[in-house]
Write an enzyme that holds these catalytic residues in place. Structure first.
Site, PDB file in Angstrom:
ATOM      1  N   CYS A   1       0.810  -1.229   0.000  1.00  0.00           N
ATOM      2  CA  CYS A   1       0.000   0.000   0.000  1.00  0.00           C
ATOM      3  C   CYS A   1       0.839   1.273   0.000  1.00  0.00           C
ATOM      4  CB  CYS A   1      -0.910  -0.002   1.220  1.00  0.00           C
ATOM      5  SG  CYS A   1      -2.177  -1.268   1.111  1.00  0.00           S
TER       6      CYS A   1
HETATM    7  N1  LIG Z   1      -2.627  -6.306   1.820  1.00  0.00           N
HETATM    8  C1  LIG Z   1      -2.973  -5.219   2.463  1.00  0.00           C
HETATM    9  O1  LIG Z   1      -2.541  -5.000   3.585  1.00  0.00           O
HETATM   10  C2  LIG Z   1      -3.964  -4.237   1.867  1.00  0.00           C
HETATM   11  C3  LIG Z   1      -4.578  -3.325   2.716  1.00  0.00           C
HETATM   12  C4  LIG Z   1      -5.503  -2.431   2.205  1.00  0.00           C
HETATM   13  C5  LIG Z   1      -5.766  -2.427   0.832  1.00  0.00           C
HETATM   14  N2  LIG Z   1      -5.112  -3.301   0.002  1.00  0.00           N
HETATM   15  C6  LIG Z   1      -5.442  -3.242  -1.417  1.00  0.00           C
HETATM   16  O2  LIG Z   1      -6.288  -4.336  -1.729  1.00  0.00           O
HETATM   17  C7  LIG Z   1      -6.032  -4.818  -3.040  1.00  0.00           C
HETATM   18  C8  LIG Z   1      -5.694  -6.297  -2.991  1.00  0.00           C
HETATM   19  O3  LIG Z   1      -4.529  -6.464  -2.223  1.00  0.00           O
HETATM   20  P1  LIG Z   1      -4.094  -7.859  -1.613  1.00  0.00           P
HETATM   21  O4  LIG Z   1      -3.030  -7.558  -0.631  1.00  0.00           O
HETATM   22  O5  LIG Z   1      -5.284  -8.643  -1.174  1.00  0.00           O
HETATM   23  O6  LIG Z   1      -3.483  -8.553  -2.908  1.00  0.00           O
HETATM   24  P2  LIG Z   1      -3.127 -10.113  -3.087  1.00  0.00           P
HETATM   25  O7  LIG Z   1      -2.111 -10.177  -4.165  1.00  0.00           O
HETATM   26  O8  LIG Z   1      -2.851 -10.727  -1.770  1.00  0.00           O
HETATM   27  O9  LIG Z   1      -4.494 -10.723  -3.595  1.00  0.00           O
HETATM   28  C9  LIG Z   1      -5.039 -10.457  -4.841  1.00  0.00           C
HETATM   29  C10 LIG Z   1      -5.604 -11.759  -5.391  1.00  0.00           C
HETATM   30  O10 LIG Z   1      -6.288 -11.477  -6.605  1.00  0.00           O
HETATM   31  C11 LIG Z   1      -6.066 -12.552  -7.493  1.00  0.00           C
HETATM   32  N3  LIG Z   1      -6.335 -12.037  -8.831  1.00  0.00           N
HETATM   33  C12 LIG Z   1      -5.574 -11.241  -9.620  1.00  0.00           C
HETATM   34  N4  LIG Z   1      -6.240 -10.930 -10.738  1.00  0.00           N
HETATM   35  C13 LIG Z   1      -7.445 -11.530 -10.655  1.00  0.00           C
HETATM   36  C14 LIG Z   1      -8.581 -11.584 -11.495  1.00  0.00           C
HETATM   37  N5  LIG Z   1      -8.613 -10.905 -12.642  1.00  0.00           N
HETATM   38  N6  LIG Z   1      -9.626 -12.318 -11.100  1.00  0.00           N
HETATM   39  C15 LIG Z   1      -9.596 -12.980  -9.925  1.00  0.00           C
HETATM   40  N7  LIG Z   1      -8.564 -12.967  -9.077  1.00  0.00           N
HETATM   41  C16 LIG Z   1      -7.505 -12.245  -9.436  1.00  0.00           C
HETATM   42  C17 LIG Z   1      -4.632 -12.969  -7.243  1.00  0.00           C
HETATM   43  O11 LIG Z   1      -4.404 -14.295  -7.660  1.00  0.00           O
HETATM   44  C18 LIG Z   1      -4.554 -12.813  -5.714  1.00  0.00           C
HETATM   45  O12 LIG Z   1      -4.894 -13.997  -5.045  1.00  0.00           O
HETATM   46  C19 LIG Z   1      -4.900  -3.942  -3.584  1.00  0.00           C
HETATM   47  O13 LIG Z   1      -5.454  -2.882  -4.306  1.00  0.00           O
HETATM   48  C20 LIG Z   1      -4.248  -3.401  -2.330  1.00  0.00           C
HETATM   49  O14 LIG Z   1      -3.612  -2.151  -2.548  1.00  0.00           O
HETATM   50  C21 LIG Z   1      -4.243  -4.216   0.506  1.00  0.00           C
END
Ligand SMILES: NC(=O)c1ccc[n+]([C@@H]2O[C@H](COP(=O)([O-])OP(=O)(O)OC[C@H]3O[C@@H](n4cnc5c(N)ncnc54)[C@H](O)[C@@H]3O)[C@@H](O)[C@H]2O)c1
Length: 440
Positions: free
Chosen positions: A276
């Site tokens: 993030c």
């Molecule tokens: N991890 C954190 O602490 C956090 C906190 C707040 C916000 N975010 C935001 O949340 C969002 C997701 O982050 P995350 O940490 O969960 O990412 P992540 O990489 O852990 O998870 C994303 C998932 O989406 C899947 N994916 C990718 N493209 C896809 C598609 N087209 N269809 C279906 N699945 C798909 C991937 O295989 C993966 O499992 C990002 O925008 C991030 O900035 C993350």
């Protein structure tokens, strides 16, 4: 019955099906939170492995309790996962939790959101509520998502489907605040969408904070992360100066914290990590440019942080030099590659950047992280972690604390090591430099 009446009736009866696209750090905890409330949840994944793990109740996210996953998948059977996106047609609400990285030129890489919009547009039925949780720049929901979904589906936003943005605030590793008890901002497009958003999210999340539009909600998330970026950059810069002036910055912060108002403590470190804070402000910068607006503070803050790993490599070189050793050929053991304590996530970790810098100077770089057995850096190099043994500590020319995991036995590590560079204030007892320990 109108589409709106239909979905509200389902929500009231707990009969709605919620689709969650992307079952990662954000999506899986959210899916489990809904399923625990007795709501049927269908997870959509690109990764066969993750979908299979969920269906076998095999947990891969630290913030999800094994017993909760087992309960919703195996016992009450409220959560299942699929890679078949045509099943979006079975959902009444779809929540998107896919990655939003930067490309090589530090520009938003929107391909994951775009793909999700295409999938939703292709398969959804009329009367679907769609919410984006991925962090992105303000206007994404209205100006980026809406046209793609409308074009792909032939349906009309506000009449045939509804749009919302609700940023995820999960703080991995936080013992007190999880998905369901962290207040959640919701900003939907139009009154009907907001009513649905509040009714739906209100079942799984304890506290909601509705705002007037998706773009306000998008800006809220960016404000939160930019605030952290700028404050961490400030303290990193001050830490570098304090080091030169023989002032212990950690002592300074502790003393400043005694002020009961007007000061919030941020701590220095080898840089900024995670999915993030290093990325999100650059999403804002991208949209600001299209308004002919330069965000100079974000730029400066990013600049300071980008330099931190190189400066930390210099610090290690300086410490080795004091022991009449060169970086070239030295064995340097890094403790922790996770970007923050007590989690298993090395994404954007500054530890990896410091390791790369030292390896470039021909050090023999090794690492130990109790939570991460192997990881891949930005250049595709695979690093394999080592077990932490007394022999390893004794053999290392320098031991570097890059992540302050609470399970590290600091006293023992320092006792067995010949030289320690402490970038996290793990060793509380020394000033900023002793015969053995050099602090940031
Ligand atoms: N991890 C954190 O602490 C956090 C906190 C707040 C916000 N975010 C935001 O949340 C969002 C997701 O982050 P995350 O940490 O969960 O990412 P992540 O990489 O852990 O998870 C994303 C998932 O989406 C899947 N994916 C990718 N493209 C896809 C598609 N087209 N269809 C279906 N699945 C798909 C991937 O295989 C993966 O499992 C990002 O925008 C991030 O900035 C993350």
């Amino acid at each position: 019955m109108t589409n709106f009446e239909n979905i509200m009736k389902k929500i009231e009866a707990n009969a709605e099906v919620v689709g969650v696209i992307g079952l990662g750090y954000v999506g899986l905890p959210l899916a489990v939170s809904f399923a625990k409330q007795g709501i049927s949840v269908l997870g959509f994944e690109k990764s066969d492995k993750k979908a299979e793990s969920v269906n076998n109740a095999k947990n891969y996210i630290g913030d999800v309790k094994d017993e909760d996953l087992n309960y919703v998948v195996k016992e009450v059977k409220k959560l299942s996962a699929t890679t078949d996106f045509s099943r979006i047609q079975d959902c009444d609400a779809v929540i998107i939790c896919v990655p939003t990285p930067l490309d090589h030129f530090k520009k938003p890489d929107m391909k994951f959101i775009e793909q999700s919009c295409m999938d939703i547009g292709e398969y959804m039925k009329a009367g679907t509520f769609i919410s984006l949780e991925s962090t992105t720049y303000p206007t994404t929901t209205e100006d980026f998502m809406r046209p793609i979904i409308e074009k792909q589906s032939g349906l009309k936003e506000g009449r045939d489907f509804w749009l919302c943005f609700s940023p995820e605030r999960v703080d991995p590793g936080n013992k007190d605040y999880k998905t369901d008890n962290t207040p959640k901002v919701v900003g939907a497009l139009g009154a009907e969408a907001q009513t649905i958003a509040v009714a739906l999210y209100g079942k799984a999340i304890q506290y909601l904070y509705p705002v007037s539009s998706p773009r306000v909600a998008e800006m809220v998330k960016i404000l939160e992360n930019t605030y952290r970026l700028i404050n961490i950059s400030l303290i990193n810069e001050l830490a570098l100066l304090a080091g030169k002036m023989d002032i212990n910055i950690w002592e300074v912060i502790d003393a400043a914290k005694s002020k009961p108002y007007g000061f919030q403590a941020f701590y220095p470190g080898p840089g900024i990590g995670g999915h993030c804070i290093p990325l999100d402000p650059f999403y804002l910068e991208h949209i600001a440019k299209s308004f002919n607006f330069d965000l100079t503070m974000i730029n400066t803050a990013g600049n300071i942080n980008n330099q931190m790993p190189h400066k930390m490599m210099n610090k290690i070189m300086y410490a080795l030099n004091r022991k009449q050793k060169s970086m070239n050929g030295a064995t340097i053991l890094f403790l922790g590659v996770a970007y923050k304590p007590d989690i298993d996530d090395p994404r954007e970790s500054p530890a990896l950047l410091v390791m790369e810098e030292c390896a470039k100077k021909r050090a023999n770089v090794i690492y130990h992280d109790p939570y991460i057995n192997e990881c891949i850096d930005d250049h595709g190099k695979k690093w394999i972690g080592m077990d932490l043994t007394d022999e390893l500590l004794v053999q290392a020319d320098c031991v570097v604390f890059t992540t302050n995991h609470s399970c590290f036995n600091i006293e023992h590590i320092v006792a067995k090591s010949s030289l320690v560079v402490d970038l996290r204030n793990a060793v509380k007892t020394v000033h900023i430099e002793s015969d053995k320990v050099f602090k940031l």
